[in-house]
Design an enzyme around this catalytic site. Structure first.
Site, PDB file in Angstrom:
ATOM      1  CG  HIS A 156      -8.368   6.744   6.243  1.00 22.91           C
ATOM      2  ND1 HIS A 156      -8.823   7.364   7.368  1.00 22.91           N
ATOM      3  CD2 HIS A 156      -7.846   5.584   6.649  1.00 22.91           C
ATOM      4  CE1 HIS A 156      -8.584   6.623   8.428  1.00 22.91           C
ATOM      5  NE2 HIS A 156      -7.986   5.520   8.014  1.00 22.91           N
ATOM      6  CD  GLU A 207      -8.318   0.349   3.057  1.00 21.59           C
ATOM      7  OE1 GLU A 207      -7.198   0.020   2.619  1.00 21.59           O
ATOM      8  OE2 GLU A 207      -8.578   0.403   4.274  1.00 21.59           O
ATOM      9  CD  GLU A 220      -9.934   0.575   7.886  1.00 24.37           C
ATOM     10  OE1 GLU A 220      -9.175   0.170   6.987  1.00 24.37           O
ATOM     11  OE2 GLU A 220      -9.571   1.406   8.734  1.00 24.37           O
ATOM     12  NE  ARG A 274      -9.229  -2.584   4.193  1.00 23.66           N
ATOM     13  CZ  ARG A 274      -8.183  -2.897   4.943  1.00 23.66           C
ATOM     14  NH1 ARG A 274      -7.737  -4.136   4.946  1.00 23.66           N
ATOM     15  NH2 ARG A 274      -7.595  -2.004   5.704  1.00 23.66           N
ATOM     16  CG  ASP A 309      -7.133   3.516   3.432  1.00 21.54           C
ATOM     17  OD1 ASP A 309      -6.927   2.948   4.516  1.00 21.54           O
ATOM     18  OD2 ASP A 309      -8.234   4.022   3.120  1.00 21.54           O
ATOM     19  CD1 TRP A 347      -7.436  11.804  10.589  1.00 21.83           C
ATOM     20  CD2 TRP A 347      -7.929   9.672  11.071  1.00 21.83           C
ATOM     21  NE1 TRP A 347      -6.273  11.120  10.670  1.00 21.83           N
ATOM     22  CE2 TRP A 347      -6.518   9.823  10.960  1.00 21.83           C
ATOM     23  CE3 TRP A 347      -8.463   8.405  11.353  1.00 21.83           C
ATOM     24  CZ2 TRP A 347      -5.640   8.746  11.130  1.00 21.83           C
ATOM     25  CZ3 TRP A 347      -7.590   7.335  11.513  1.00 21.83           C
ATOM     26  CH2 TRP A 347      -6.198   7.532  11.414  1.00 21.83           C
ATOM     27  CE1 TYR A 361      -4.489   5.617   5.562  1.00 26.97           C
ATOM     28  CE2 TYR A 361      -4.650   6.045   7.932  1.00 26.97           C
ATOM     29  CZ  TYR A 361      -4.439   5.161   6.870  1.00 26.97           C
ATOM     30  OH  TYR A 361      -4.175   3.863   7.139  1.00 26.97           O
ATOM     31  NE  ARG A 366      -1.938   2.066   3.512  1.00 19.85           N
ATOM     32  CZ  ARG A 366      -2.492   2.550   4.636  1.00 19.85           C
ATOM     33  NH1 ARG A 366      -3.743   2.241   4.948  1.00 19.85           N
ATOM     34  NH2 ARG A 366      -1.799   3.320   5.447  1.00 19.85           N
ATOM     35  CD  GLU A 411      -4.345  -2.850   6.974  1.00 13.75           C
ATOM     36  OE1 GLU A 411      -5.556  -3.043   7.054  1.00 13.75           O
ATOM     37  OE2 GLU A 411      -3.820  -1.751   7.203  1.00 13.75           O
TER      38      GLU A 411
END
Ligand code: CS2
Ligand code: MG
Length: 402
Positions: A212, A236, A262, A283, A210, A402, A159, A147, A339
């Site tokens: 995020h 992601e 996630e 995820r 990602d 975030w 991030y 990643r 991951e």
């Protein structure tokens, strides 16, 4: 065999962890991870004040009935605190079952369906050049998938860019740090990062990114399209996923594979995403997704719609989750990728484990149960200290994701 006691253990070797230890009347014990980054004590209390009294005297082999009892019996269902607590119980019960039957848990989940669990590492840098160098380091360590996250010109922080290499830990002691964000600056920058990576490393290495939770659907569609020439393994968390249908907009514009979930703790967070094939990788992870018992069911549902797994595996998931995830990953048919953010040495010392990394793959090891332990004496040297994930504001001060 009966459950005779359970302990909720909170420690902080480099970062906070909550671990459930279930003890039986035959001397066998099981471990479960209950860590919820930034809200750890809420789960610790949910376990010690509300769940543990209901476990005493039960048969630890009854993983399904205990799961149903804790899910349906709570009345107030779902949510990250409830499901992290249920996940911890479930992991510990599978650990006990494997130890009692003297077999690794994966043998109780259908056995090995593959020789190893392909993982991805986390390369990050302050700028494109540094990030390219970091990706190179992971490739030279044998990673097949990496990643890549880099700083964004004009933004003080973003991030995924850590305080130092290898270990990326976003939570900080004290009150939540405030980050500043600009989707516009970010969107102009990311395609350049992946162009540089493909020019440097060619097409073989799997590259992931990602976003995020920071884009709108049409921004995610734009980014997905602009990344198509660099054929990412996945993009992601492009958009916050409360509105599952919102991903129809992203999906209709781009072939870049999408990963999500996630922060999901129930199949109902993803049922439309899966059944409409709006994502390619789910995820959800063992510690927040209801444990092995529940995640197997969710994975089977996802398999019907060509959706593969890509379990979350950041440092705020303890080695107990990593161990449990590997038994899950190596056995299910629609495994995608795992991951693997490495923990610090202190953490690995508190949580000795049998899993190991070799040539881009993690292997769970063949110890009975999950193959992970908890050094209570050593853990006491690392007391809990409240820490928070950062918060994020746009350039004009508007609160953002975030
Ligand atoms: C990230 C996580 O690993 C990832 O994909 O989204 O590092 C996430 O930021 C943390 O788990 C939050 O605690
Ligand atoms: Mg993520």
């Amino acid at each position: 065999m009966k459950i005779k006691d359970a302990k909720v253990l909170v420690c902080s070797p480099a970062r906070n962890f909550v671990t459930l230890k279930i003890l039986t009347d035959e001397g066998i014990y099981g471990l479960g991870d209950a860590t919820l980054n930034g809200r750890e004590l809420a789960v610790a209390s949910y376990l010690s004040d509300h769940i543990v009294p209901c476990l005493i005297g039960r048969d630890p082999f009854q993983t399904e009935d205990i799961w149903q009892y804790l899910y349906r019996g709570a009345y107030w269902r779902r949510g990250p605190v409830t499901m992290s607590a249920i996940s911890a119980v479930d992991m510990a019960l599978w650990d006990i079952k494997g130890k009692a039957l003297k077999t690794p848990v994966y043998n109780l989940l259908g056995g090995k369906s593959r020789t190893g669990v392909m993982v991805y590492g986390h390369a990050n840098g302050a700028d494109i050049g540094q990030t390219v160098d970091e990706v190179g380091k992971y490739i030279s360590q044998g990673y097949l998938a990496v990643r890549a996250q880099s700083g964004v010109p004009g933004l003080k922080s973003t991030y995924g860019v850590g305080r130092g290499q290898m270990f990326y830990e976003p939570a900080e002691k004290g009150l939540p740090p405030e980050n500043v964000w600009s989707s516009e600056k970010y969107l102009m920058h990311v395609p350049k990062l992946f162009e540089a990576l493909r020019v440097k490393f060619g097409d073989d290495v799997h590259l992931l990114h990602d976003a995020h939770h920071r884009l709108t659907p049409i921004q995610a569609a734009r980014l997905g399209k602009e990344l198509e020439p660099y054929h990412l393994f996945w993009l992601e968390d492009a958009v916050p996923a409360e509105l599952q249908e919102g991903f129809r907009i992203v999906r209709q514009h781009t072939t870049t594979p999408l990963a999500l979930g996630e922060i999901f703790d129930s199949v109902w967070d993803a049922n439309i995403l899966i059944s409409e094939q709006l994502i390619d990788y789910l995820r959800m992870t063992v510690v927040h997704g209801g444990g092995i018992t529940n995640l197997k069911k969710v994975a089977a549902f996802a398999d019907m719609y060509h959706v593969q797994t890509g379990c979350h595996g950041a440092t705020d998931l303890s080695p107990v989750t990593m161990a449990a995830a590997l038994h899950f990953d190596i056995s299910i048919p629609n495994f995608g990728i795992q991951e693997y953010m490495r923990h610090t040495k202190e953490t690995d010392d508190v949580f000795p484990h049998s899993y190991y990394f070799e040539k881009g793959y993690l292997h769970p090891g063949d110890k009975p149960g999950l193959g992970v332990d908890y050094d209570e004496k050593l853990a006491k040297k690392f007391p809990y200290e409240r820490a928070y994930l950062p918060v994020n504001r746009k350039l004009d001060g508007t609160m953002w994701n975030w």
